[in-house]
Structures are given as structure tokens and as C-alpha cells.
Design a protein around this motif. Sequence first.
Motif, short mmCIF file in Angstrom:
data_model
loop_
_atom_site.label_atom_id
_atom_site.label_comp_id
_atom_site.label_asym_id
_atom_site.label_seq_id
_atom_site.Cartn_x
_atom_site.Cartn_y
_atom_site.Cartn_z
N ALA A 8 0.81 -1.21 0.00
CA ALA A 8 0.00 0.00 0.00
C ALA A 8 0.85 1.26 0.00
O ALA A 8 0.42 2.29 -0.51
CB ALA A 8 -0.94 0.00 1.21
N ARG A 41 -6.45 2.81 1.97
CA ARG A 41 -5.24 1.98 1.93
C ARG A 41 -5.16 1.10 3.17
O ARG A 41 -4.72 -0.06 3.11
CB ARG A 41 -4.00 2.86 1.81
CG ARG A 41 -3.94 3.61 0.48
CD ARG A 41 -2.72 4.51 0.37
NE ARG A 41 -2.80 5.30 -0.85
CZ ARG A 41 -2.43 4.86 -2.05
NH1 ARG A 41 -1.94 3.65 -2.17
NH2 ARG A 41 -2.54 5.64 -3.12
N GLN A 214 -8.96 -1.62 -7.89
CA GLN A 214 -7.51 -1.64 -7.88
C GLN A 214 -6.91 -1.03 -9.15
O GLN A 214 -5.74 -0.64 -9.14
CB GLN A 214 -7.01 -3.08 -7.71
CG GLN A 214 -7.25 -3.63 -6.31
CD GLN A 214 -6.90 -5.10 -6.20
OE1 GLN A 214 -6.57 -5.76 -7.20
NE2 GLN A 214 -6.99 -5.64 -5.00
#
Length: 270
Positions: A8, A41, A214
Motif C-alpha cells: 500500500a 489503503r 484496484q
Amino acid sequence: MNGPEQTAITPAVREEIMARLAAAEREHGVRILMAVESGSRAWGFPSPNSDYDVRFVYAHPRDWYLSLDVEDRRDVIEYEITDDIDLNGWDVRKALKLFAKSNPSFVEWIQSPIVYRDESGFAERARTLLPQVYAVDSGVFHYLSMADKNYRGYLKAQLVPLKKYFYALRPLLAIRWLERFRTPAPIEFDRLRELVADNTPVNKDIERLLARKQRSQEKEFVPAMPALNDFIEHELSRFSRYQAKGDAPVGGEATALDAFFRDCLPGEAP
């Protein structure tokens, strides 16, 4: 805490965040006790252009709190978003007073899997106090309001903001966790998804949304997904009838938080 930090947060971004935290300490004459990632995140469903939602708790020198006007002094540090980094913090006195009220933001911060700073185990100590402090009913009503607002405000059209599905699903699954375990819900979406592992249509739609998020931008729109809408409506209806259980903290929270607060205060300015 272990978590999705390596995927992340890149090393370059982490280095920049650490530099900004150090600059905030110098600028305001404070010591940062804890700094974490608090947004998508940390939750486990970022988009490529998601902001870095950095939240921190800081302490002034001890004498700062021994002033007659302490109640009138500013107890937050806020910065404009720069290069997708959103940096904001609370004074430790404010943070612990809100913790005493089961503030959902603080409860989520101390459970974040992405940690930038944790001085003297601040987050760990706060987590050990959760059984003494956290009121489950408060969490249920908070998440119910969040889910209802996002569903009715964004998800009843033919084309809907992709991320708003997660902003409705995550709080509803958090309520399921609270309902089942009577403990604060984890913030990682994958852990909450385990509560609907037996619901194949919902899980398939969630998997498709996760894959698309994503690779999509933050403001991506998608066609409404009937299986998810049906699930959300069913859960909203069910939880709207939720009866408070009256679960109360085990007691001693004020004394424990007072001691925690005093231990956080440095003797002199950094």
C-alpha cells in the motif's frame, strides 16, 4: 501490527510522510506519539490515485496543559493535501477524551495495519484499554448511520460511484462483527468479508468490485449491482430495528485514561 503496508505504501512515499511528520513536530513544538494510515489503503481497497490519509496523535510539553486557557487552545494540526498526502492530527488530550466516548475515528486509528510512528507503544496501550472504554452500541449506531447515508445518497441510481459500495458495505459488515463478537470491528475489509463467506452472489460482486477498484480512478462509476443493493437494503432494514444491549465498558476507564494521558506528556519541549 502486520498488514498490507508493503503493497500500500511505497518506500518513497513512506519517506516523504516521515519527513512531513518530523517537520510538523518542529513547526508546532510537539512530539508525535502515533501516526497511521486511516483511509482506503488501511481498509484494503485503495485505487491507484487514492490519497494517503495520514492521521496522528501528538503531545505538547507538559506545561502547555497547565495553563488557564488550555480549553481554548487549538488542539488539532491540519495541512492542505499536497501530492496526495492528507496529513492531520489531534492533540493527545483531545484524542483520549474522544476515546472515552468510543470515538470511531480514534478506535480505527489504533487498529490500523499501516503504522508510520508508534512512540513507546502508544497504539498498543490504547488497544489494551478498548475493553474498558469501548461501547458496542455506540459503534453500531455510528456504522448504521454511515451505511445508510452512503446507500441512500449515492447507490440508488443506475450508475453509481464504485467506492461508495465499499463505504456502505464496510460499515454494515462492521455491525455484523459487533453483533456477533461484541468487540470493536477490525478495519481490514478482508477480515470483515469473512462474515459473508457463505453468501456467494454478494462475494462474487465484491470480488469484481475489488478487482476494478484496484485499477480504477477514485471517481469511477459502475452500473448498480442488484445483489449488493438487495444485501445492503436487507441489512439496513434489519439493523434499523437494532435494540441497544446496554453493554457498558467494564469500568475504571477514567482512571486508566488519566494515567495514560499523564504518561504521554514529555517533560519539556522536543
